[in-house]
Scaffold this active site. Structure first.
Site, PDB file in Angstrom:
ATOM      1  CG  ASN A  34      -0.292   0.249   2.572  1.00 29.24           C
ATOM      2  OD1 ASN A  34       0.940   0.222   2.543  1.00 29.24           O
ATOM      3  ND2 ASN A  34      -1.294   0.264   3.469  1.00 29.24           N
ATOM      4  CG  ASN A  37       8.488   1.666   5.564  1.00 28.07           C
ATOM      5  OD1 ASN A  37       8.786   2.611   5.420  1.00 28.07           O
ATOM      6  ND2 ASN A  37       8.817   0.354   6.264  1.00 28.07           N
ATOM      7  CB  SER A 132       9.119 -10.242  15.587  1.00 28.65           C
ATOM      8  OG  SER A 132      10.062  -9.504  16.283  1.00 28.65           O
ATOM      9  CE1 TYR A 157       6.412  -4.859  14.559  1.00 31.00           C
ATOM     10  CE2 TYR A 157       7.572  -5.269  16.518  1.00 31.00           C
ATOM     11  CZ  TYR A 157       7.444  -5.638  15.344  1.00 31.00           C
ATOM     12  OH  TYR A 157       8.294  -6.433  14.545  1.00 31.00           O
ATOM     13  CE  LYS A 161       5.440  -8.445  13.117  1.00 31.70           C
ATOM     14  NZ  LYS A 161       5.128  -8.569  11.799  1.00 31.70           N
TER      15      LYS A 161
HETATM   16  C1  UD1 Z   1      13.931  -3.753  17.935  1.00 35.32           C
HETATM   17  C2  UD1 Z   1      12.357  -3.714  18.769  1.00 35.32           C
HETATM   18  C3  UD1 Z   1      11.692  -5.088  18.417  1.00 35.32           C
HETATM   19  C4  UD1 Z   1      11.556  -5.380  17.092  1.00 35.32           C
HETATM   20  C5  UD1 Z   1      12.990  -5.383  16.289  1.00 35.32           C
HETATM   21  C6  UD1 Z   1      12.842  -5.436  14.920  1.00 35.32           C
HETATM   22  C7  UD1 Z   1      12.480  -2.301  20.664  1.00 35.32           C
HETATM   23  C8  UD1 Z   1      12.370  -2.020  22.453  1.00 35.32           C
HETATM   24  N1  UD1 Z   1      12.609  -3.428  20.084  1.00 35.32           N
HETATM   25  O1  UD1 Z   1      14.562  -4.979  18.610  1.00 35.32           O
HETATM   26  O2  UD1 Z   1      10.130  -4.922  18.953  1.00 35.32           O
HETATM   27  O3  UD1 Z   1      11.218  -6.621  16.745  1.00 35.32           O
HETATM   28  O4  UD1 Z   1      13.399  -3.879  16.765  1.00 35.32           O
HETATM   29  O5  UD1 Z   1      12.618  -4.078  14.220  1.00 35.32           O
HETATM   30  O6  UD1 Z   1      12.374  -1.105  19.818  1.00 35.32           O
HETATM   31  N2  UD1 Z   1      20.524   0.436  19.854  1.00 35.32           N
HETATM   32  C9  UD1 Z   1      21.334   1.524  20.335  1.00 35.32           C
HETATM   33  N3  UD1 Z   1      21.083   2.723  19.500  1.00 35.32           N
HETATM   34  C10 UD1 Z   1      20.151   2.839  18.596  1.00 35.32           C
HETATM   35  C11 UD1 Z   1      19.506   1.772  18.233  1.00 35.32           C
HETATM   36  C12 UD1 Z   1      19.592   0.607  18.906  1.00 35.32           C
HETATM   37  O7  UD1 Z   1      22.341   1.563  21.081  1.00 35.32           O
HETATM   38  O8  UD1 Z   1      20.058   3.954  17.918  1.00 35.32           O
HETATM   39  C13 UD1 Z   1      20.811  -0.875  20.500  1.00 35.32           C
HETATM   40  C14 UD1 Z   1      19.516  -1.311  21.416  1.00 35.32           C
HETATM   41  O9  UD1 Z   1      19.660  -0.736  22.677  1.00 35.32           O
HETATM   42  C15 UD1 Z   1      19.897  -2.732  21.203  1.00 35.32           C
HETATM   43  C16 UD1 Z   1      20.419  -2.998  19.829  1.00 35.32           C
HETATM   44  O10 UD1 Z   1      21.103  -1.863  19.679  1.00 35.32           O
HETATM   45  O11 UD1 Z   1      20.757  -3.234  22.330  1.00 35.32           O
HETATM   46  C17 UD1 Z   1      19.464  -3.491  18.817  1.00 35.32           C
HETATM   47  O12 UD1 Z   1      18.390  -2.522  18.726  1.00 35.32           O
HETATM   48  P1  UD1 Z   1      17.298  -2.571  17.524  1.00 35.32           P
HETATM   49  O13 UD1 Z   1      18.148  -2.835  16.182  1.00 35.32           O
HETATM   50  O14 UD1 Z   1      16.367  -1.391  17.689  1.00 35.32           O
HETATM   51  O15 UD1 Z   1      16.589  -3.986  17.747  1.00 35.32           O
HETATM   52  P2  UD1 Z   1      15.980  -4.714  19.020  1.00 35.32           P
HETATM   53  O16 UD1 Z   1      16.023  -3.868  20.188  1.00 35.32           O
HETATM   54  O17 UD1 Z   1      16.469  -5.978  19.081  1.00 35.32           O
END
Ligand code: UD1
Length: 348
Positions: A34, A37, A132, A157, A161
């Protein structure tokens, strides 16, 4: 004749990489999206799929359909005889889901209910769902296998799932000849080796690696590392990152499995190996040859310390295993990001 497979949300990051693998494996994907994104290209196609056409030199059948429009979905099923459905369509931003829960429940749950109803009325009974690892909530043990309790999700979200998984399980129980596979993704990153398609988040990236690669390419100044006081080797969060092409191949393995199995079954798609945020920063610096400056900031609400998969069940029953290592994930991510510094809107 090639089997026709419906791909919902097939213009997105995961969907578009699956379309490549479907075509390579000899399937005939019919893609709907759609454009929530996805960037519009020319000829009515999403830019991502136009690029897939260029990579493979094959035409892709696409229609702009929103799953909330059940009549349009039903007409599509009247037109095509699908052997199976790969269901990716849905909203996916955790933070937005906390602010707009009803939107997430409406789009993700109602969209899926329409899909299941139309499949049922058209006698299409095979489904692969894009789930997920978020359904596991805070891990009770590691590595996480498929018997780990589910449902402890803290944000809307993640709950969508989980609820969708439950709806699909119930539907498979109600109509005994249905067959569904729930694929629980860990953290997909990287891009197709061509560097022509990849992840293109709109606005500020929520996930780690799109953010890191935008810092490396100079679009953002530094990374915020969300906490370094977790109980992990270097204090930063540990996750199971998996190459998007490996993940896409898992869907082909699932489709093959659907031919001979029945009922509903969940599989983890992960590597079984966890890396910390700082290890990911180092790996990206190595692949890009660029420095990735970072600052340690407060923990992000809802984050867990460590999460990685036990991928043994997918190996045993789907015959699938992740093959690409972390260096390769970062090399492919860097090729995409450096060739397309502004994502799909980059002109070539
Ligand atoms: C996130 C979502 C999860 C989703 C998945 C895939 C949250 C709480 N969880 O998971 O529900 O299924 O993405 O889309 O949002 N980090 C940083 N700086 C950043 C971004 C991330 O330090 O700018 C760290 C996070 O704290 C984490 C790791 O990187 O430890 C991975 O983060 P991310 O890629 O957002 O994935 P998830 O937290 O596993």
């Amino acid at each position: 004749m090639a089997e026709k497979v419906l791909v919902t949300g097939g213009a997105g990051y995961i969907g578009s990489h699956c379309v490549v693998e479907l075509l390579e494996a000899g399937y005939h994907p019919v893609v709907i999206d759609n454009f929530h994104n996805a960037i519009r290209g020319t000829h009515g196609l999403p830019e991502s799929l136009q690029r897939v056409q260029k990579i493979l030199g094959k035409e892709i059948e696409f229609e702009e359909v929103d799953l909330l429009n059940k009549d349009a979905l039903s007409s599509l099923f009247d037109k095509h005889k699908f052997s199976a459905v790969l269901h990716f369509a849905g909203l996916k931003a955790v933070g937005e889901s906390v602010e707009k829960p009803l939107l997430y429940y409406k789009v993700n749950l109602t969209g899926t209910i329409h899909l299941l109803e139309v499949m049922s009325s058209h006698g299409v009974k095979k489904l692969v769902f894009s789930s997920s690892a978020t359904v596991y909530g805070d891990p009770k043990y590691l590595p996480i296998d498929e018997s780990h309790p589910v449902g402890g999700c803290t944000n809307p979200y993640g709950k969508t799932k989980y609820f969708i998984e439950e709806m699909i399980k119930d539907q498979c129980k109600a109509e005994g000849d249905w067959c569904a596979i729930l694929l629980r993704y860990f953290n997909p990153i990287g891009a197709h080796v061509s560097g022509r398609i990849g992840e293109d988040p709109q606005g500020i990236p929520n996930n780690l690696m799109p953010y890191v690669s935008q810092v490396a390419v100079g679009r953002r100044e530094y990374l915020n590392v969300f906490g370094n006081d977790y109980n992990t080797p270097d204090g930063t969060g540990v996750r199971d990152y998996i190459h998007i092409v490996d993940l896409a191949k898992g869907h082909i393995a699932a489709l093959k499995r659907l031919e001979t199995s029945s009922g509903c079954k969940a599989y983890n798609l992960g590597t079984g190996v966890g890396y910390s945020v700082l290890q990911m920063v180092k790996a990206m610096e190595k692949a890009s040859g660029k420095e990735v400056p970072y600052k340690i900031v407060a923990r992000r609400e809802g984050d867990i310390a460590t999460c990685y998969a036990d991928p043994a069940l997918a190996a045993a029953e789907l015959g699938w295993k992740a093959e690409y290592d972390l260096d390769r994930m970062c090399e492919d991510l860097w090729r995409w990001q450096s060739h397309n510094p502004t994502g799909f809107s980059t002109e070539h």
